[in-house]
Design an enzyme around this catalytic site. Structure first.
Site, short mmCIF file in Angstrom:
data_model
loop_
_atom_site.label_atom_id
_atom_site.label_comp_id
_atom_site.label_asym_id
_atom_site.label_seq_id
_atom_site.Cartn_x
_atom_site.Cartn_y
_atom_site.Cartn_z
N GLU A 164 11.28 1.07 9.26
CA GLU A 164 12.27 2.09 8.89
C GLU A 164 11.60 3.43 9.19
O GLU A 164 10.66 3.82 8.50
CB GLU A 164 12.64 1.92 7.42
N GLU A 206 11.61 15.52 14.37
CA GLU A 206 11.78 15.43 12.92
C GLU A 206 10.82 16.43 12.28
O GLU A 206 9.61 16.35 12.46
CB GLU A 206 11.45 14.01 12.46
N CYS A 214 14.18 10.64 5.31
CA CYS A 214 14.35 10.12 6.67
C CYS A 214 15.74 10.39 7.20
O CYS A 214 15.92 10.56 8.40
CB CYS A 214 14.01 8.63 6.71
N LYS A 253 0.84 -1.20 0.00
CA LYS A 253 0.00 0.00 0.00
C LYS A 253 0.88 1.25 0.00
O LYS A 253 1.64 1.48 0.94
CB LYS A 253 -0.90 0.05 1.24
P1 NAI Z 1 2.68 8.12 8.46
O1 NAI Z 1 3.69 7.33 9.20
O2 NAI Z 1 1.36 8.35 9.09
O3 NAI Z 1 2.41 7.44 7.02
C1 NAI Z 1 3.25 6.54 6.38
C2 NAI Z 1 2.47 5.35 5.85
O4 NAI Z 1 1.83 4.71 6.93
C3 NAI Z 1 1.35 5.72 4.87
O5 NAI Z 1 1.29 4.72 3.86
C4 NAI Z 1 0.10 5.64 5.72
O6 NAI Z 1 -1.04 5.33 4.96
C5 NAI Z 1 0.45 4.50 6.66
N1 NAI Z 1 -0.26 4.50 7.93
C6 NAI Z 1 -0.67 5.58 8.66
N2 NAI Z 1 -1.30 5.16 9.77
C7 NAI Z 1 -1.30 3.81 9.75
C8 NAI Z 1 -1.80 2.80 10.64
N3 NAI Z 1 -2.43 3.12 11.77
N4 NAI Z 1 -1.62 1.51 10.32
C9 NAI Z 1 -0.98 1.18 9.19
N5 NAI Z 1 -0.50 2.07 8.31
C10 NAI Z 1 -0.64 3.38 8.59
O7 NAI Z 1 3.36 9.50 8.09
P2 NAI Z 1 2.63 10.88 7.68
O8 NAI Z 1 1.47 11.11 8.58
O9 NAI Z 1 2.41 10.87 6.24
O10 NAI Z 1 3.78 11.92 8.01
C11 NAI Z 1 3.97 12.39 9.35
C12 NAI Z 1 5.42 12.55 9.66
O11 NAI Z 1 6.05 11.28 9.62
C13 NAI Z 1 6.23 13.40 8.71
O12 NAI Z 1 6.15 14.76 9.01
C14 NAI Z 1 7.62 12.87 8.93
O13 NAI Z 1 8.20 13.46 10.05
C15 NAI Z 1 7.39 11.40 9.22
N6 NAI Z 1 7.62 10.56 8.02
C16 NAI Z 1 8.80 9.89 7.95
C17 NAI Z 1 9.10 9.14 6.84
C18 NAI Z 1 10.39 8.41 6.72
O14 NAI Z 1 10.81 8.07 5.63
N7 NAI Z 1 11.05 8.11 7.81
C19 NAI Z 1 8.20 9.08 5.70
C20 NAI Z 1 6.94 9.78 5.89
C21 NAI Z 1 6.70 10.51 7.01
#
Ligand code: NAI
Ligand code: MG
Length: 504
Positions: free
Chosen positions: A276, A408, A310, A201
């Site tokens: 990750e 972050e 990240c 997904k």
């Molecule tokens: P997120 O962690 O909520 O989303 C990432 C993925 O997780 C998306 O595919 C989302 O649909 C999925 N997801 C969200 N909630 C979930 C759940 N309860 N169960 C399973 N899957 C779930 O990140 P978001 O809200 O887009 O961004 C928030 C912050 O996270 C950003 O500001 C950044 O700091 C961090 N982030 C870090 C990343 C990295 O590469 N380390 C990538 C994206 C965001």
């Protein structure tokens, strides 16, 4: 910075191929077919360069998730993929890598209009990186073996002991929006090489390239049900995937907050989990460097991909003797990094991915100012008619308690601090709950190795930053993650070790 405010940030016209793709009816890729959702809910597809809604993707229902998992389960259980000769799996994967390369231009454009990153960058980094992950892992399909082990505690020759490597099973793979295609390929590659099947997904903000990848998966000749790609929201579809009893392994890239939640939710059935997660990576600049050469490196470490990385080098520690010079050097690069619309051929940095991310990043800049930080560079949004552009920003006069130093931000915002000696900077670099990456800039070999061993992070870069190679393991210490991806460790995370002991 007049040149930054006069930039025309109007998005360019999309190609005919991209328009045709956007006009498709929203659908899910299950069992190598495009199928409709069980309900009619969709998520909007937005171009962050303009803020315009340009299409829709399915917001997968629980039933849709169950259907995708059932397809992956059946494809795993009857061995239609894991039972193939490893070199057939390898060849199929290499065909997929070839197809990604053959469609590179369209994939780069879709990534640019969906995520906001410059198309030139998507074409130079994301698309070739995606193909590399698949190519590299393809080779492991035929090269991961068990071992013959002579047992220690049995009298010699009475038992024959050996290990085999078996695929873990059905995977739920959830990826974020910052490198959508690259992350999708990084996830499916080791799973496929190991013989697993998967439901992938993409993030709700960036569905397009994963859906285009689905076309290429069907074309490459994977058996039905081996890779299923569904779009939808994290708290619904993602949550269902993680908790699904027919899923054996969860692989996630995203926020630390959601990573911790996923780890909890996967625990009931003791699913295998790799995570990750976030970072707050330090960039240490020692006094012996050539500042004119290093400052652009430190700027690139944070401004690349609008800081939505990240391993973004979001905490600069520059030696007191060169601190001002480093800040001036970074300031001098800001015309290069001035945000532009993603299809502008001159763009090196695009907008942020969404209004939500724009508000989050601007909120951090405001919090930093309120806490007493000074803006050395940027600190504001860039003028545009729609879209989510933030100017490259450097904050100084910060202290270790401020949220801009601890959390972050995931935007083009770096905090810069001075240090006097190596002990002080090693301690400061480690003063974080994260441990994903770190950069060290010095000409002194001994200093480089000493600091590299003292900084607690999964990757340490010397005189470079964010260089990622599929052959090298990648992952986090502390709250930056669990397990490793890429390299040999990457495929082993998709395998169980079986020990066989035979009495002779
Ligand atoms: P997120 O962690 O909520 O989303 C990432 C993925 O997780 C998306 O595919 C989302 O649909 C999925 N997801 C969200 N909630 C979930 C759940 N309860 N169960 C399973 N899957 C779930 O990140 P978001 O809200 O887009 O961004 C928030 C912050 O996270 C950003 O500001 C950044 O700091 C961090 N982030 C870090 C990343 C990295 O590469 N380390 C990538 C994206 C965001
Ligand atoms: Mg979230």
């Amino acid at each position: 910075m007049n040149d930054m405010t006069t930039i025309d940030r109007t998005q360019r016209a999309y190609s005919a191929a991209a328009q045709a793709f956007l006009a498709r009816k929203p659908a899910l890729f299950i069992n190598n077919e495009w199928v409709s959702s069980s309900h009619d809910q969709t998520i909007p597809v937005e171009d962050p360069s303009s803020g315009k809604i340009i299409g829709h993707a399915v917001d997968a229902s629980d039933k849709d998730v169950d259907r995708a998992v059932a397809a992956a389960r059946a494809a795993f259980d009857d061995g239609r993929w894991s039972g193939l000769p490893p070199m057939v799996r390898e060849r199929t994967m290499i065909r997929l890598a070839d197809l990604i390369e053959a469609n590179a231009d369209e994939l780069a454009e879709l990534e640019a209009i969906d995520n906001g990153k410059p198309k030139t960058m998507a074409g130079a980094v994301d698309v070739p990186g995606a193909a590399s992950h698949i190519r590299f892992m393809a080779g492991w399909a035929s090269k991961v073996n068990g071992e013959v082990v002579s047992p220690y505690t049995m009298p010699g020759g009475t038992v024959f002991g050996y290990t085999t490597k078996e695929p873990v099973g059905v995977c739920a793979q959830i990826v974020p929006w910052n490198f959508p295609l690259l992350m999708a390929c990084l996830k499916i590659a080791p799973a496929l090489a190991a013989g697993c099947t998967t439901v992938l997904k993409p993030a709700e903000q960036t569905s397009l390239t994963a859906l285009r990848l689905a076309d290429l998966i069907a074309e490459a000749g994977f058996p039905a049900g081996v890779v299923n790609i569904i779009t939808g929201n994290g708290h619904t579809a993602g949550d269902r995937m993680v908790k699904h009893p027919d899923v054996d392994k969860v692989a996630f890239t995203g926020s630390t907050e959601i990573g911790k939640l996923i780890n909890k939710n996967a625990t009931d059935s003791l699913k295998r989990v790799t995570l990750e997660l976030g970072g707050k990576s330090p960039v240490v600049i020692m006094p012996d460097v050539d500042v004119a050469a290093v400052a652009p490196g430190a700027a690139g470490a944070i401004f690349f991909n609008s800081g939505q990385v990240c391993v973004a080098g979001s905490r600069i520690y520059a030696h007191r003797s060169i601190f001002d010079e480093v800040i001036e050097g970074i300031a001098a690069t800001t015309p290069f990094w001035a945000p532009r619309a993603s299809l502008d051929p001159e763009a090196h940095m695009g907008p942020l991915v969404s209004k939500e991310q724009f508000d989050r990043v601007m909120g951090y800049i405001e919090a930093g100012k309120r806490d007493g930080a000074s803006v050395a560079v940027g600190g504001d949004a860039a003028a545009s008619d729609g879209g989510y552009y933030v100017n490259p920003t450097v904050l100084v006069d910060v202290n270790p308690q401020m949220s801009v130093v601890r959390e972050e931000i995931f935007g083009p915002v770096v905090v810069a601090q001075r240090f006097d000696d190596i002990d002080e900077v090693a301690k400061a670099a480690n003063d974080t709950c994260f441990g994903l990456g770190a950069g060290i800039w010095t000409k002194d070999v001994a200093t480089m190795h000493k600091l590299a061993s003292r900084i607690k992070s999964g990757t340490v870069w010397g005189n470079c930053h964010a260089v990622i190679d599929t052959a090298l393991p990648f992952g986090g210490f502390k709250e930056s993650g669990l397990g490793r991806e890429q390299g040999r460790q990457g495929i082993e995370a998709y395998m169980e070790t079986k020990t066989v002991i035979i009495q002779l």
